[in-house]
Design a protein around this motif. Structure first.
Motif, PDB file in Angstrom:
ATOM      1  N   HIS A   1      22.682  18.429  46.283  1.00 48.34           N
ATOM      2  CA  HIS A   1      21.865  18.917  45.163  1.00 48.34           C
ATOM      3  C   HIS A   1      20.401  18.325  45.161  1.00 48.34           C
ATOM      4  O   HIS A   1      19.627  19.314  44.707  1.00 48.34           O
ATOM      5  CB  HIS A   1      22.845  18.292  44.018  1.00 48.34           C
ATOM      6  CG  HIS A   1      22.257  18.951  42.645  1.00 48.34           C
ATOM      7  ND1 HIS A   1      21.271  18.011  42.092  1.00 48.34           N
ATOM      8  CD2 HIS A   1      22.566  19.531  41.615  1.00 48.34           C
ATOM      9  CE1 HIS A   1      20.924  18.519  41.039  1.00 48.34           C
ATOM     10  NE2 HIS A   1      21.728  19.412  40.700  1.00 48.34           N
ATOM     11  N   ASP A   2      20.231  16.992  45.624  1.00 46.43           N
ATOM     12  CA  ASP A   2      18.786  16.362  45.513  1.00 46.43           C
ATOM     13  C   ASP A   2      17.968  17.006  46.406  1.00 46.43           C
ATOM     14  O   ASP A   2      16.700  17.514  46.023  1.00 46.43           O
ATOM     15  CB  ASP A   2      18.969  14.987  45.763  1.00 46.43           C
ATOM     16  CG  ASP A   2      19.821  14.199  44.572  1.00 46.43           C
ATOM     17  OD1 ASP A   2      20.202  14.813  43.568  1.00 46.43           O
ATOM     18  OD2 ASP A   2      20.388  13.329  44.934  1.00 46.43           O
ATOM     19  N   VAL A   3      18.434  17.335  47.667  1.00 52.75           N
ATOM     20  CA  VAL A   3      17.358  17.982  48.739  1.00 52.75           C
ATOM     21  C   VAL A   3      17.173  19.405  48.181  1.00 52.75           C
ATOM     22  O   VAL A   3      16.077  20.052  48.483  1.00 52.75           O
ATOM     23  CB  VAL A   3      18.007  17.863  50.040  1.00 52.75           C
ATOM     24  CG1 VAL A   3      17.997  16.438  50.400  1.00 52.75           C
ATOM     25  CG2 VAL A   3      19.370  18.500  49.984  1.00 52.75           C
ATOM     26  N   VAL A   4      18.183  20.196  47.699  1.00 56.89           N
ATOM     27  CA  VAL A   4      17.872  21.689  47.307  1.00 56.89           C
ATOM     28  C   VAL A   4      16.975  21.604  46.043  1.00 56.89           C
ATOM     29  O   VAL A   4      16.357  22.518  46.025  1.00 56.89           O
ATOM     30  CB  VAL A   4      19.298  22.238  47.083  1.00 56.89           C
ATOM     31  CG1 VAL A   4      19.077  23.515  46.265  1.00 56.89           C
ATOM     32  CG2 VAL A   4      20.348  22.503  48.163  1.00 56.89           C
ATOM     33  N   THR A   5      17.003  20.800  45.283  1.00 55.05           N
ATOM     34  CA  THR A   5      16.130  20.683  44.021  1.00 55.05           C
ATOM     35  C   THR A   5      14.704  20.316  44.583  1.00 55.05           C
ATOM     36  O   THR A   5      13.750  21.182  44.029  1.00 55.05           O
ATOM     37  CB  THR A   5      16.650  19.555  43.291  1.00 55.05           C
ATOM     38  OG1 THR A   5      18.025  19.756  42.589  1.00 55.05           O
ATOM     39  CG2 THR A   5      15.777  19.562  41.948  1.00 55.05           C
ATOM     40  N   ARG A   6      14.780  19.559  45.492  1.00 54.99           N
ATOM     41  CA  ARG A   6      13.268  19.464  46.140  1.00 54.99           C
ATOM     42  C   ARG A   6      12.927  20.697  46.600  1.00 54.99           C
ATOM     43  O   ARG A   6      11.624  20.989  46.794  1.00 54.99           O
ATOM     44  CB  ARG A   6      13.258  18.314  46.894  1.00 54.99           C
ATOM     45  CG  ARG A   6      11.990  17.857  47.597  1.00 54.99           C
ATOM     46  CD  ARG A   6      11.928  16.721  48.718  1.00 54.99           C
ATOM     47  NE  ARG A   6      10.859  16.692  49.265  1.00 54.99           N
ATOM     48  CZ  ARG A   6      10.792  16.286  50.436  1.00 54.99           C
ATOM     49  NH1 ARG A   6      12.082  15.956  51.284  1.00 54.99           N
ATOM     50  NH2 ARG A   6       9.484  16.055  51.129  1.00 54.99           N
TER      51      ARG A   6
ATOM     52  N   LEU B   1      12.342  21.318  53.670  1.00 53.35           N
ATOM     53  CA  LEU B   1      13.324  22.058  54.057  1.00 53.35           C
ATOM     54  C   LEU B   1      13.978  21.413  55.302  1.00 53.35           C
ATOM     55  O   LEU B   1      15.510  21.617  55.835  1.00 53.35           O
ATOM     56  CB  LEU B   1      12.835  23.381  54.525  1.00 53.35           C
ATOM     57  CG  LEU B   1      12.798  24.561  53.496  1.00 53.35           C
ATOM     58  CD1 LEU B   1      11.991  25.712  53.769  1.00 53.35           C
ATOM     59  CD2 LEU B   1      14.449  24.953  52.814  1.00 53.35           C
ATOM     60  N   THR B   2      13.183  20.864  56.073  1.00 46.75           N
ATOM     61  CA  THR B   2      13.669  19.900  57.258  1.00 46.75           C
ATOM     62  C   THR B   2      14.495  19.023  56.735  1.00 46.75           C
ATOM     63  O   THR B   2      15.799  18.649  57.538  1.00 46.75           O
ATOM     64  CB  THR B   2      12.562  19.291  58.127  1.00 46.75           C
ATOM     65  OG1 THR B   2      11.717  20.466  58.641  1.00 46.75           O
ATOM     66  CG2 THR B   2      12.999  18.558  59.373  1.00 46.75           C
ATOM     67  N   ASP B   3      14.368  18.164  55.944  1.00 43.77           N
ATOM     68  CA  ASP B   3      15.215  17.230  55.190  1.00 43.77           C
ATOM     69  C   ASP B   3      16.360  17.699  54.800  1.00 43.77           C
ATOM     70  O   ASP B   3      17.574  17.100  54.904  1.00 43.77           O
ATOM     71  CB  ASP B   3      14.500  16.192  54.168  1.00 43.77           C
ATOM     72  CG  ASP B   3      13.152  15.695  54.885  1.00 43.77           C
ATOM     73  OD1 ASP B   3      13.110  15.450  55.918  1.00 43.77           O
ATOM     74  OD2 ASP B   3      12.238  15.211  53.733  1.00 43.77           O
ATOM     75  N   ALA B   4      16.297  18.833  53.988  1.00 39.41           N
ATOM     76  CA  ALA B   4      17.692  19.342  53.331  1.00 39.41           C
ATOM     77  C   ALA B   4      18.673  19.793  54.532  1.00 39.41           C
ATOM     78  O   ALA B   4      19.658  19.702  54.546  1.00 39.41           O
ATOM     79  CB  ALA B   4      17.185  20.551  52.512  1.00 39.41           C
ATOM     80  N   GLU B   5      17.908  20.525  55.712  1.00 40.55           N
ATOM     81  CA  GLU B   5      18.856  20.775  56.714  1.00 40.55           C
ATOM     82  C   GLU B   5      19.434  19.555  57.526  1.00 40.55           C
ATOM     83  O   GLU B   5      20.540  19.863  57.850  1.00 40.55           O
ATOM     84  CB  GLU B   5      17.748  21.630  57.639  1.00 40.55           C
ATOM     85  CG  GLU B   5      18.685  22.679  58.747  1.00 40.55           C
ATOM     86  CD  GLU B   5      18.735  21.611  59.915  1.00 40.55           C
ATOM     87  OE1 GLU B   5      19.852  21.958  60.836  1.00 40.55           O
ATOM     88  OE2 GLU B   5      18.033  20.844  60.118  1.00 40.55           O
ATOM     89  N   SER B   6      18.753  18.659  57.510  1.00 43.58           N
ATOM     90  CA  SER B   6      19.109  17.494  58.373  1.00 43.58           C
ATOM     91  C   SER B   6      20.478  16.873  57.357  1.00 43.58           C
ATOM     92  O   SER B   6      21.425  16.632  57.935  1.00 43.58           O
ATOM     93  CB  SER B   6      18.187  16.394  58.478  1.00 43.58           C
ATOM     94  OG  SER B   6      18.716  15.393  59.192  1.00 43.58           O
TER      95      SER B   6
END
Length: 790
Positions: free
Chosen positions: A307-312, A385-390
């Motif tokens: 949720h946090d990374v998708v919000t970012r 997007l890279t952080d979220a994918e990781s």
């Protein structure tokens, strides 16, 4: 430590006090070892945390009045580290007496006392789990007794926390519900360690009902994900306890059967009041779940980390979209006002524009970066997007490991959702990466065009400098008429012109000068063209790298299960990939032609033409993917429908140019190839060999096919438009000369060379059939003309 509830709370019900218990637990466990099930590391963190909170609240177990605060003596000698027993012995007699502390209700003005009780419970529970994991055959009895003692202590702290939360009128309802759910979590874990399966099943079922109600009545999707993240452990306990009791029903059926309203109120006192208050507050503030849109469906976000990374990611994508729109509008404004004179800025206005501030004297929109240290919007979106994918990939791997240990329907459903979310983030990452490369490609080409235009203007200026140079005209004064001599008569003016006109000089000086100027101009033009080709050749490796990265990204996007399940999107991505491959091969063909390798350039152009045909075929099956087409250019289903035909024309023109250079320039005069002797040439070969093979048979077939496809390339020489009339006269004279000469009968006829096959490269398997065809041709009757030559 005990909690004294006698007295009146300093905060009234009108004050707002919130205690996000689940958030504190999740962040502490994830950051301090619980991802790896490192109970010792988490216990040490809880120890440090409780000591820090006790010092802040002045609730340490040392009597400050009896303890003398003596400043230690400074010594340069290295002191020996003491063991806990030695420290205890040294502290005796120095006022270090244990004083039991209590938390009074009238002293609670914030949530720090509740946080102290929470981490005391976490410390006891982590110590219990650590001792339980250290059991062996010899130490099982001792460690089990100590572990159960620490677990009972954790339950005691959890009950104190619930009592304090109920006594605070300023605490909101979700915080009370989370404290009650935490008590159920600790109690169910204690019963599970002791092996009491009925009690474990009852407490876990009631706690699961409370967490489900918390998730449904959450005010945000992040709180919903927080509540849902604790359900996996409870489901595992419920399944194992039901299995131990011989129950074969699924988890939902077991929970509905056991967690009756009376059982819930009996197991967790206050359950009915908390759930009723939650549903009452939820009706006035409905939750808005966070979902990922994909075609006609949506993908829910199941975990807090995701949720946090998708919000970012969403915030960065919105910023990127605003930046692209601002850049497009500013580019259009610059194009419309290109003829106007650029306004001159003052020093303060220029600094304000660079910083992006709204200066009083500078009312202009700054669409670029605020300064050189700030990241580009594309880079920020790619980083998010890279952080979220990781994070999504890590969650998928952890879920797969958990599913391998225990087969659960919830783990399977969560794993499917996590995989789809990971694929969606990967798809978006590749889309933004391709869009960034398209932007870089356009910027590189635009800058190259500007440099080319500037170089051409400088060349024109140098060539026309002499003509533009002002000539110094000498003003010749008319001679004054001579004074008439005495006794002479003045001459009468001539009424008719002279009959004799002096002819111009025939030395050829002007003709030679004109030829010299023409040759000089031609050499200058050739030098300018050579410089243009060299500048263009320097761009090709960088462009090839960008296009090859776009090819890899599109290929990775097409391999996703989510994309393969949608034929329209899959065919659209294939069409775009084939188009960019054709553009890459076009640039490589230009470079190979400049390296005097026209045959290899024709092989590349043949493959590029095939890519365009494949793109057209894939595009016919990509109807209905307009939203995915709008992610990055070219918009094959929108404004750029004719881009494939335009690319085909460009390939045809380049093929015509390469064939012209091949026929005009003889093979003996071509410079030896040096493409593999330079780093840029090796890069070109590396990218070219990903798509074609420079086999001699394939090269010959590509040349033959190019000559058959281009109708104007059938002649042995290429004729410019300016020399057509001269060539026609020369052909007519040659034809008259041939007719005037008699034919010699004993002149041997030239052998007729067999045309190479145009249907494909030479196949050794067809050698026998071709030999039979030649024998059949030899047996056929010849006409009178062929017999004459024979």
């Amino acid at each position: 430590m005990d909690v004294v509830l006698d007295g009146e709370a300093p905060l009234s019900a009108d004050d707002s006090l919130s205690f996000p218990l689940l958030k504190l637990i999740v962040e502490a466990r994830n950051e301090h070892g619980m991802r790896q099930q490192d109970w010792a590391r988490y216990r040490k963190y809880c120890t440090t945390k409780t000591q820090r909170i006790r010092s802040t609240l002045q609730l340490t177990h040392i009597d400050a009045a009896s303890h003398k605060q003596t400043k230690p003596k400074r010594s340069h000698k290295r002191t020996k580290r003491l063991t806990p027993e030695q420290q205890s012995a040294a502290a005796k007699g120095q006022g270090h007496t244990f004083v039991r502390r209590t938390i009074a209700l009238e002293q609670v003005t914030d949530t720090r006392p509740m946080e102290l009780l929470l981490f005391e419970a976490e410390h006891c529970w982590s110590a219990a789990e650590e001792l339980w994991a250290q059991q062996t055959e010899e130490t099982r009895a001792v460690l089990r007794r100590r572990s159960l003692g620490r677990a009972r202590r954790a339950v005691h702290y959890a009950e104190q926390l619930v009592a304090l939360s109920n006594a605070l009128p300023a605490l909101d309802t979700p915080s009370r519900a989370q404290c009650l759910a935490y008590q159920g979590l600790v109690r169910s874990a204690q019963q599970f360690i002791q092996g009491r399966w009925e009690a474990t099943l009852r407490v876990a079922a009631v706690t699961r009902q409370l967490l489900t109600c918390l998730a449904e009545c959450s005010s945000s999707s992040r709180e919903e994900a927080l509540a849902s993240s604790f359900l996996d452990g409870l489901d595992a306990q419920i399944r194992f306890a039901a299995y131990s009791l011989g129950d074969t029903d699924d988890t939902d059926t077991t929970v509905q059967r056991i967690a009756t309203p009376s059982a819930c109120e009996e197991t967790l006192p206050g359950f009915e009041a908390v759930t009723t208050a939650l549903r009452t507050t939820h009706t006035s503030a409905p939750t808005a779940p966070l979902e990922l849109p994909w075609r006609q469906t949506t993908i829910p976000v199941p975990t807090v980390e995701l949720h946090d990374v998708v919000t970012r990611v969403r915030a960065e994508e919105q910023g990127l979209q605003r930046s692209v729109q601002a850049s497009a509008s500013s580019s259009a404004a610059r194009a419309s006002s290109s003829s106007k004179t650029r306004a001159r800025l003052t020093h303060a206005e220029r600094n304000a524009k660079r910083r992006g501030n709204s200066h009083a004297g500078a009312q202009r929109l700054h669409d670029g970066r605020a300064n050189h240290s700030e990241m580009d919007p594309f880079d920020r979106a790619l980083s998010a997007l890279t952080d979220a994918e990781s994070v999504a990939r890590t969650l998928v791997e952890e879920n797969a490991e958990a599913l391998a240990k225990t087969h659960s329907a919830r783990y399977e459903a969560a794993g499917l959702t996590l995989r789809r979310a990971h694929e969606w983030l990967t798809y978006r990452l590749m889309c933004v990466r391709v869009a960034r490369n398209v932007r870089l490609l356009a910027d590189v080409q635009a800058r190259a065009e500007k440099r080319e235009a500037r170089a051409l203007s400088l060349a024109d200026e140098r060539s026309c400098r002499t003509a533009r140079r002002p000539t110094t005209t000498t003003t010749t004064s008319t001679p004054s008429p001579k004074k008439p001599q005495p006794g002479s008569r003045a001459k009468r003016p001539r009424s008719t012109p002279k009959r004799f006109v002096r002819p111009p000089g025939r030395s050829g000086t002007r003709r030679v000068a004109k030829q010299r100027r023409t040759a000089q101009t031609q050499r200058a033009d050739e030098a300018v063209r050579a410089q243009q080709e060299r500048r263009r050749l320097r761009l090709v490796p960088g462009l090839a790298k960008l296009l090859d990265t776009m090819d890899s990204s599109l290929l990775a996007m097409g391999g996703l299960e989510m994309v393969e399940a949608e034929p329209d999107v899959s065919n659209l991505l294939e069409a775009k990939r084939f188009y960019y491959c054709a553009v890459l091969l076009e640039h490589l063909a230009h470079a190979f032609a400049q390296y005097h390798l026209p045959a290899e350039a024709l092989v590349l152009l043949q493959r590029a033409d095939l890519y365009i045909r494949q793109a057209s075929q894939s595009l016919e099956l990509a109807e209905g993917a307009d939203d995915e087409d709008a992610q990055f250019v070219p918009y094959l289903l929108g404004d750029d429908k004719a881009i494939l035909s335009t690319q085909t024309q460009r390939i045809q023109q380049l093929r015509l140019h390469v064939l012209k250079d091949m026929d005009v320039t003889p093979a003996s005069s071509q410079a030896p190839t040096s493409i593999q002797s330079t780093k840029s040439g090796q890069t070109l070969y590396y990218h070219a060999l990903h798509h074609v093979s420079f086999d001699p048979v394939d090269v010959e077939h590509a040349v033959t096919q190019a000559r058959t496809m281009v109708p104007t390339s059938t002649d042995s020489t290429w004729v410019d438009e300016d020399d057509e009339e001269a060539m026609d006269d020369a052909e007519e004279d040659a034809r008259l000369d041939v007719d005037a000469q008699p034919m010699e009968e004993d002149t041997p006829a030239m052998p007729i060379a067999s045309a190479p096959p145009t249907d494909g490269p030479f196949d050794p398997m067809n050698a026998l059939e071709e030999e039979e065809e030649r024998e059949n041709e030899a047996k056929k009757s010849r006409g009178w003309l062929r017999g004459w030559f024979k």
